[in-house]
Write a protein that holds these residues in place. Structure first.
Motif, PDB file in Angstrom:
ATOM      1  N   TYR A 140       0.830  -1.204   0.000  1.00  0.00           N
ATOM      2  CA  TYR A 140       0.000   0.000   0.000  1.00  0.00           C
ATOM      3  C   TYR A 140       0.866   1.256   0.000  1.00  0.00           C
ATOM      4  CZ  TYR A 140      -3.386  -3.485   1.417  1.00  0.00           C
ATOM      5  OH  TYR A 140      -4.162  -4.604   1.484  1.00  0.00           O
ATOM      6  N   ASP A 144       2.572   1.548  -3.482  1.00  0.00           N
ATOM      7  CA  ASP A 144       1.607   1.933  -4.518  1.00  0.00           C
ATOM      8  C   ASP A 144       1.172   3.388  -4.365  1.00  0.00           C
ATOM      9  OD1 ASP A 144       1.752  -0.614  -5.548  1.00  0.00           O
ATOM     10  OD2 ASP A 144      -0.206  -1.251  -4.786  1.00  0.00           O
ATOM     11  N   SER A 166       4.079   5.706  -5.311  1.00  0.00           N
ATOM     12  CA  SER A 166       4.249   5.675  -6.765  1.00  0.00           C
ATOM     13  C   SER A 166       3.149   6.473  -7.463  1.00  0.00           C
ATOM     14  CB  SER A 166       4.250   4.224  -7.244  1.00  0.00           C
ATOM     15  OG  SER A 166       4.353   4.165  -8.642  1.00  0.00           O
TER      16      SER A 166
END
Length: 166
Positions: A46, A49, A52
């Motif tokens: 998490y 992600d 990113s």
């Protein structure tokens, strides 16, 4: 007949194919675990992600998403083992053992490396997480008793004044 994609297959082990992405993920988890022994590893995907996404959105639009506080809290959960409180819980952002932890995040677009802390909050430790302009993340924790004393409700804490991790 279904065509098999062999591009990500690494090797066959115990009746199953192991993929390069699975190996990469396990190595990342081991790296986090070695660096941060209290890491809550289930939060790593998490965190990665969301970081990113924030970076790619900024590169694409020049704008910033309102996710940096969440990134800071996930970083605290992963690196220090902070058990996060429910969203919008009063007091602090999480617990580390018996201590209540307040997490403040310095965002990549901030011009000064300073956070403002509400001293009326119920916390024993302060974790300041810094996300720099290259989207690299680091954190520094301090006990509340070691914060500078001052009059008033709000305290400005400079990144440079915080102890560096050992």
């Amino acid at each position: 007949m279904e065509e098999i994609d062999w591009s990500d297959r690494a090797f066959y082990d115990d009746g199953e194919w192991v993929t390069w992405s699975e190996i990469d993920e396990q190595l990342r988890y081991k790296e986090w675990g070695a660096k941060y022994p209290n890491a809550i590893r289930s939060m790593i995907p998490y965190f990665e992600d969301l970081l990113s996404l924030a970076e790619s959105y900024h590169l694409e639009t020049g704008l910033h998403l309102s996710v940096y506080g969440d990134i800071g809290e996930l970083f605290g959960a992963i690196t220090y083992g902070i058990k996060l409180n429910k969203t919008y819980a009063q007091g602090a952002d999480g617990r580390l053992g018996n201590d209540h932890v307040e997490v403040k995040t310095i965002t990549p677009f901030k011009t000064k490396d300073v956070v403002v802390v509400d001293t009326n909050g119920h916390f024993n430790k302060l974790l300041v997480v810094k996300i720099n302009e290259d989207f690299q993340v680091s954190g520094r924790m301090i006990d509340r008793k070691d914060l500078p004393k001052r009059e008033g409700r709000y305290l400005r804490v400079r990144w440079g004044d915080l102890p560096t991790p050992k």
